[in-house]
Each structure stands twice: as structure tokens, then as C-alpha cells.
Design an enzyme around this catalytic site. Structure first.
Site, PDB file in Angstrom:
ATOM      1  N   LYS A 111       0.505  -1.229  -0.041  1.00  0.00           N
ATOM      2  CA  LYS A 111      -0.101  -0.595  -0.092  1.00  0.00           C
ATOM      3  C   LYS A 111       0.856   0.788   0.208  1.00  0.00           C
ATOM      4  CE  LYS A 111      -4.305  -1.627   0.271  1.00  0.00           C
ATOM      5  NZ  LYS A 111      -5.437  -0.745   0.206  1.00  0.00           N
ATOM      6  N   ASP A 119      -8.458  -0.336   6.192  1.00  0.00           N
ATOM      7  CA  ASP A 119      -8.398  -1.206   7.492  1.00  0.00           C
ATOM      8  C   ASP A 119      -6.511  -1.242   8.276  1.00  0.00           C
ATOM      9  OD1 ASP A 119     -10.295  -3.297   6.879  1.00  0.00           O
ATOM     10  OD2 ASP A 119     -10.160  -2.920   5.110  1.00  0.00           O
TER      11      ASP A 119
END
Length: 408
Positions: free
Chosen positions: A87, A135
Site C-alpha cells: 500500500k 483497514d
């Protein structure tokens, strides 16, 4: 050998995508979503950032032999920029693109993206607040990018996110906002607060009215594919890739980038999701994007998503050969097996990192399914180890050893 004999996965289901475009070059209509030029631009920018280095591509020959395939290539994103996951490539790059769009000099001209990336316009950037729902890993990337470039940052987390992941975001200077409900509830709350306060959403999922920045998030992810292509033998083209689902951003980006490179001879793409969060699988079955309700959280926290990214869906609807789900029962044995292999190099893999491997292992337990997918001793398979131990306490509880012990 990795101990998988006690894993039972009756919930494993697989759907062949009847609309997949096999044997064709990358469709022109998808260039507007994620074209080769957009990916190349991201690769040039990100490779110039301080601390950039290609992440390892481990060849897991022992596991490949156990599963009866020719080769397994495991792209280990744990070391990425010190943030623990792939990410880091997407969220931070989208923050940079946002600031380049929003910031101007006194004469009204856009500021240089390269100078913003070096933190030379941090004073101007500090007037911009970026927000996102997460998340854990995407929010960490956005917070890191905001700190690197000078922007303010607020990260929205739902009740299922672990405290350890929240602390990692706070350590980067971001404010964490907790939201009741699941990931999709945190997406909606972040969007509402941004609209009310003039803040800027930096999301890794796309939805009606929000399409631009998620394209750059996916372009950032394409850096992994460029590295994989450089790291794999030129005379041994990949035949299959098992990719994590989630909202679809990773799977869409990798599918597109492999399609750019291989053209009509691209590898077979299998998208793998938790059976507790099967939004892409259900969308494939229905032939259109559909939302699913998250009734029970999966151990694969980064994949606990109920709504698909529309941009990613357009790529996957054309480029993913199969969509499948697996149960949580695979995750702990695979994490422990990678940490304590009989012959392969030990790998620190987080809960969401092993979803692709879980899909491969589940398919190999069904000879008919494996044959239908063309999996055999000649297959060369790519899986993306999307994260390391992003929550060390959870990792140690599952594996029985600390990530530091395994890495040493």
C-alpha cells in the site's frame, strides 16, 4: 513440508469469468482507466523517492514441489519503504498527485510535482487536509505521504481494525477517527466529513463521482509488476497469478500491468477473496458490481471489503479468468509454514499476504479444478505477499514467534 494436511476448505468456491477477454491485447477502452503511460509515470516518480528499493521476489521451490507446480514466485512487500505493505506505493503517490493538482504558486501556476515530492512546498501543503478510510495499510501509506510532503491527515478506522495498526498510523502524525460498523461505513463517514470540511479524500476505492485519484493509486501499485518483470527469468514467462481481492485495486492494477507487458500471452489471473467478504466473486457471478454485507470479520483484515472499486472492476471483468473464495482456515497454517519452511527461505507474511497462496493450495487439493485451470508441473505462478507483520502482536499470536526472530 508445509503442514496443510489438516486444512479443510469446504467453503472454497470458484467461478469462471465467461466475459474474460483471453488471447487479446490490452483493450483500448481500458487505457483511460489504467494505461501503460500512467503506470510508467508512477514508476518513474516512486523510484526516485528516498528509500526506494525493489522488494524481494522469493522463489519457493519447496512449496512448489509440495503443491505440484513448476515454480512459485512470492513478491515480498513486507520491506516496502519501511511501512510493511504494498500500500505504500499507492496511497502516498495519490497524495502527491492531489497536492500537485491543488497547490499553486503566487502567479497561479501549478507547483512542481518533483519539488512537492522533496518536501520543498511543505508550508503550502500544510493548508491541505487529506483523509481516507482504511483497514490499516492504505491509511498508513496516506499518513506517510502526508508527512513526507507536508499535508495534514485524518485516518478513519472501523471497529474491526486492531489497535496496533491504529498506533502505526498515529506514529506518522495522522489523527485516527474511529467509526462504528465495518470498512464500508468508515468509507462513507470519511467522505461525509471531507465534504463538510473541505478536506480531500485519498481513497484506494473508486465510486460514482470519485474516479481520478484511485487511478493513481493503482498506477502506484504497478511498480510491483515492473519489479517482478525485471526479477523473473526472461525465458520463463509467468503462466498464472493468484491475486488478493479486497475492493479490487491491487488485482486490477496487477492484471492491467501484466497485460501491458505480456499482451495476448498474459498469465491466467485468479482473484482470491475471503468467503466472509466476497464482493468481487459475487459481482462476477452477477455480471455487475454488487455489494455484500460483512456479517463476520475475516482474519484477512485488509480484504474485509463489501463494495468493489468500479475502476478496478472494469479491468477485472475483462481480465480476470476466475474469481474464488477461501476460508480463514488456510491463513494460520500458511503463515506458519512460510515462517518455518523445510527448505525455502523463511518469509514474514501477514494475514492478508497469504490469500493468493491459499487460493493456489485450495485449487491443488481439487485435481479436477487444477486441471481446468491448467495447473501442473510446468506452471510458473506469481503470488503477491502484500504485507509483512503489520501488527506484530497479532502475527506473533498466530505464528508463535516474533517477526524479528524469523527475519534474523
Amino acid at each position: 513440508m508445509m503442514d496443510l494436511k489438516n486444512v479443510t476448505d469446504g467453503a472454497m468456491v470458484l467461478h469462471h469469468n465467461g466475459a474474460v477477454e483471453t488471447g487479446l491485447p490490452y483493450p483500448a477502452r481500458l487505457e483511460a482507466i489504467l494505461g501503460a503511460e500512467l503506470c510508467a509515470e508512477a514508476q518513474t516518480a516512486i523510484s526516485a523517492w528516498p528509500g526506494y528499493a525493489p522488494t524481494p521476489l522469493h522463489r519457493l521451490d519447496g512449496l512448489a514441489d509440495q503443491l505440484g507446480v513448476g515454480a512459485i514466485y512470492y513478491k515480498d512487500e513486507g520491506p516496502r519503504f519501511g511501512l510493511g505493505s504494498f500500500k505504500a506505493l499507492g496511497g502516498a503517490y495519490a497524495v502527491l498527485k492531489l497536492l500537485a493538482r491543488e497547490l499553486r504558486d503566487p502567479g497561479g501556476a501549478h507547483l512542481s510535482e518533483g519539488r512537492i515530492a522533496k518536501g520543498l512546498h511543505a508550508d503550502q501543503a500544510s493548508t491541505v487536509t487529506v483523509v481516507t478510510a482504511t483497514d490499516g495499510n492504505h491509511g498508513r501509506s496516506v499518513a506517510w505521504g502526508a508527512r513526507m510532503f507536508g499535508a495534514a491527515c485524518r485516518i478513519y478506522m472501523h471497529a474491526g481494525v486492531s489497535p496496533g495498526r491504529a498506533k502505526a498510523v498515529e506514529a506518522l502524525g495522522a489523527k485516527v477517527v474511529w467509526v462504528d460498523g465495518n470498512y464500508d461505513a468508515s468509507v462513507r463517514q470519511a467522505a461525509q466529513d471531507a465534504a463538510d470540511n473541505g478536506w480531500h479524500i485519498v481513497s484506494d476505492t473508486s465510486y460514482p463521482g470519485y474516479m481520478d485519484l484511485p487511478r493513481h493509486v493503482m498506477a502506484g501499485y504497478s511498480v510491483m509488476v515492473a519489479e517482478v518483470i525485471a526479477q523473473t527469468p526472461q525465458d520463463a514467462a509467468l503462466t498464472h497469478v493468484f491475486l488478493q481481492g479486497g475492493v479490487g485495486g491491487l488485482a486490477g492494477a496487477v492484471t492491467a500491468a501484466l497485460w501491458h507487458h505480456y499482451g495476448a500471452a498474459r498469465p491466467r489471473v485468479i482473484v482470491v477473496e475471503p468467503d466472509r467478504a466476497p464482493c468481487l466473486y459475487r459481482s462476477a457471478v452477477e455480471g455487475r458490481p454488487v455489494a455484500v454485507e460483512i456479517v463476520e470479520e475475516t482474519i484477512m483484515a485488509g480484504l474485509s471489503c463489501g463494495e468493489v472499486s468500479l475502476l478496478a472492476w472494469d479491468i477485472l471483468a475483462a481480465g480476470a479468468d476466475e474469481f474464488m473464495t477461501v476460508s480463514d482456515s488456510w491463513i494460520a497454517p500458511l503463515m506458519r509454514g512460510l515462517a518455518n519452511p523445510a527448505s525455502d527461505r523463511p518469509v514474514v507474511a501477514g494475514e492478508s499476504a497469504v490469500a493468493g497462496l491459499a487460493g493456489l493450495a485450495a485449487v491443488r487439493q481439487s485435481p479436477d479444478t487444477a486441471a481446468a485451470l491448467g495447473l501442473d508441473r510446468s506452471s510458473r505462478i506469481l503470488v503477491i505477499g502484500t504485507e509483512g507483520a503489520t501488527d506484530p502482536a497479532i502475527y506473533e499470536a498466530i505464528v508463535g514467534r516474533t517477526p524479528q526472530e524469523i527475519a534474523a
